[in-house]
Design a protein around this motif. Structure first.
Motif, PDB file in Angstrom:
ATOM      1  N   ILE A 163       0.883  -1.173   0.000  1.00 37.49           N
ATOM      2  CA  ILE A 163       0.000   0.000   0.000  1.00 37.49           C
ATOM      3  C   ILE A 163       0.914   1.213   0.000  1.00 37.49           C
ATOM      4  O   ILE A 163       1.705   1.417   0.927  1.00 37.49           O
ATOM      5  N   ALA A 164       0.834   2.012  -1.070  1.00 39.14           N
ATOM      6  CA  ALA A 164       1.719   3.176  -1.222  1.00 39.14           C
ATOM      7  C   ALA A 164       0.893   4.460  -1.237  1.00 39.14           C
ATOM      8  O   ALA A 164      -0.070   4.567  -1.992  1.00 39.14           O
ATOM      9  N   VAL A 165       1.256   5.408  -0.386  1.00 40.23           N
ATOM     10  CA  VAL A 165       0.588   6.713  -0.344  1.00 40.23           C
ATOM     11  C   VAL A 165       1.667   7.751  -0.621  1.00 40.23           C
ATOM     12  O   VAL A 165       2.629   7.871   0.140  1.00 40.23           O
ATOM     13  N   MET A 166       1.518   8.485  -1.739  1.00 40.43           N
ATOM     14  CA  MET A 166       2.606   9.340  -2.204  1.00 40.43           C
ATOM     15  C   MET A 166       2.248  10.826  -2.156  1.00 40.43           C
ATOM     16  O   MET A 166       1.073  11.207  -2.139  1.00 40.43           O
ATOM     17  N   LEU A 167       3.314  11.647  -2.212  1.00 40.42           N
ATOM     18  CA  LEU A 167       3.167  13.105  -2.271  1.00 40.42           C
ATOM     19  C   LEU A 167       2.150  13.511  -3.332  1.00 40.42           C
ATOM     20  O   LEU A 167       2.073  12.904  -4.402  1.00 40.42           O
ATOM     21  N   SER A 168       1.411  14.562  -3.042  1.00 45.84           N
ATOM     22  CA  SER A 168       0.376  15.086  -3.928  1.00 45.84           C
ATOM     23  C   SER A 168       0.769  15.113  -5.412  1.00 45.84           C
ATOM     24  O   SER A 168       1.807  15.658  -5.781  1.00 45.84           O
ATOM     25  N   GLY A 169      -0.087  14.521  -6.241  1.00 35.56           N
ATOM     26  CA  GLY A 169       0.124  14.548  -7.686  1.00 35.56           C
ATOM     27  C   GLY A 169       0.069  15.957  -8.247  1.00 35.56           C
ATOM     28  O   GLY A 169       0.569  16.221  -9.341  1.00 35.56           O
TER      29      GLY A 169
END
Length: 287
Positions: free
Chosen positions: A87-93
């Motif tokens: 599960i990856a949660v990344m910096l705002s697109g």
């Protein structure tokens, strides 16, 4: 088959200390910072303090995406360690192509099921989400529960606010118009920023002088809390640790019924755009 051994992944803009990330088994992909003397990995071989020094000497570093090899190396390692879900949660697109890049690389994996989310946030907004997910995993939450319900819910209900001491770097980095910057410098106006729905930074309040910054940050967090009874809090700083300690004490007084109160230090990547003297406060509602 739903994945049984789940790994958590984010990037260096989640502002988690190495110790905090390790304790919670959160894996971190570093963004890159290009400086006059070469390219560095954020949080690995360059820190926010290094970035402040460079900015003060007149250098303007540039930020860039993680390198594909770094992302794939983490996926390889996770697979080798027996994980089958990530599960990856990344910096705002809205600020970076990191989310998109990790999503595309994740789709290519045959050995891992990878779900990648745009946090529409950064800094403590992402950090809080990762720490709460680590808590949920320890509590036995399932892949289905986390990916379908929990992650989207946390992203939607996490609200970080930041005060920026100078608008100079946002202007130089092309993140805001010139007029705002000039007016801000002349009048000692300190904007309070958050993330807009499109994931870009937006100014939500302005205060005059640093003394009012903490009170306004607390007002914003209290307003975001509304009638919620179950919540996590967080504070962060970029080169202002003493003020962060004061802010934390005031925040605990204003909202004493928190589950957790976490603290973070701003990463090198975001520091390139906002400089030092940064304070942040955030809330994540859980009910």
């Amino acid at each position: 088959m739903a994945p049984r051994k789940i790994a958590l992944l984010t990037d260096s803009c989640a502002d988690l200390s190495q110790q905090r990330a390790e304790e919670n088994r959160i894996h971190i992909v570093p963004l890159r910072i290009r400086c006059a003397d070469g390219e560095y990995r954020d949080g690995v071989d360059i820190t926010a303090a290094d970035v402040y020094r460079r900015l003060r000497s007149g250098e303007l570093p540039k930020t860039s995406l993680p390198v594909g090899e770094d992302v794939n190396a983490i996926f390889d390692r996770l697979a080798a360690e027996g994980y089958d879900g990530v599960i990856a949660v990344m910096l705002s697109g809205g600020l970076s192509g990191t989310y998109n890049m990790v999503r595309l690389l994740g789709e290519e994996r045959k050995d891992l099921e990878v779900r990648v989310y745009d946090s529409v946030s950064g800094s403590l907004g992402v950090g809080m989400t990762m720490l709460q997910l680590a808590e949920d995993l320890r509590g036995g939450a399932s892949w289905r529960e986390l990916t379908r319900k929990r992650v989207p819910q946390l992203i939607k209900n996490t609200f970080p606010f930041f005060s920026v001491d100078t608008l100079e770097y946002l202007q130089k980095g092309g993140r805001i118009g010139k007029i705002t910057a000039v007016a801000g410098t002349m009048l000692q106006i300190k904007p309070i920023l958050t993330f807009a729905q499109d994931g870009q930074l937006q100014s939500v309040a302005k205060v005059r002088g640093r003394r009012q910054v903490q009170d306004r940050l607390i007002d914003m967090v209290v307003a975001a809390c509304g009638n919620h009874r179950k919540y996590n809090l967080a504070v962060a700083n970029g080169g202002a640790p003493e003020e962060m300690a004061e802010l934390k004490a005031k925040l605990k007084q204003a909202l004493p019924n928190y589950d957790h109160i976490w603290e973070g230090e701003l990463d090198g990547t975001l520091s390139v755009y906002i400089g030092d003297g940064v304070l942040g406060a955030g809330i994540q509602t859980l009910d």
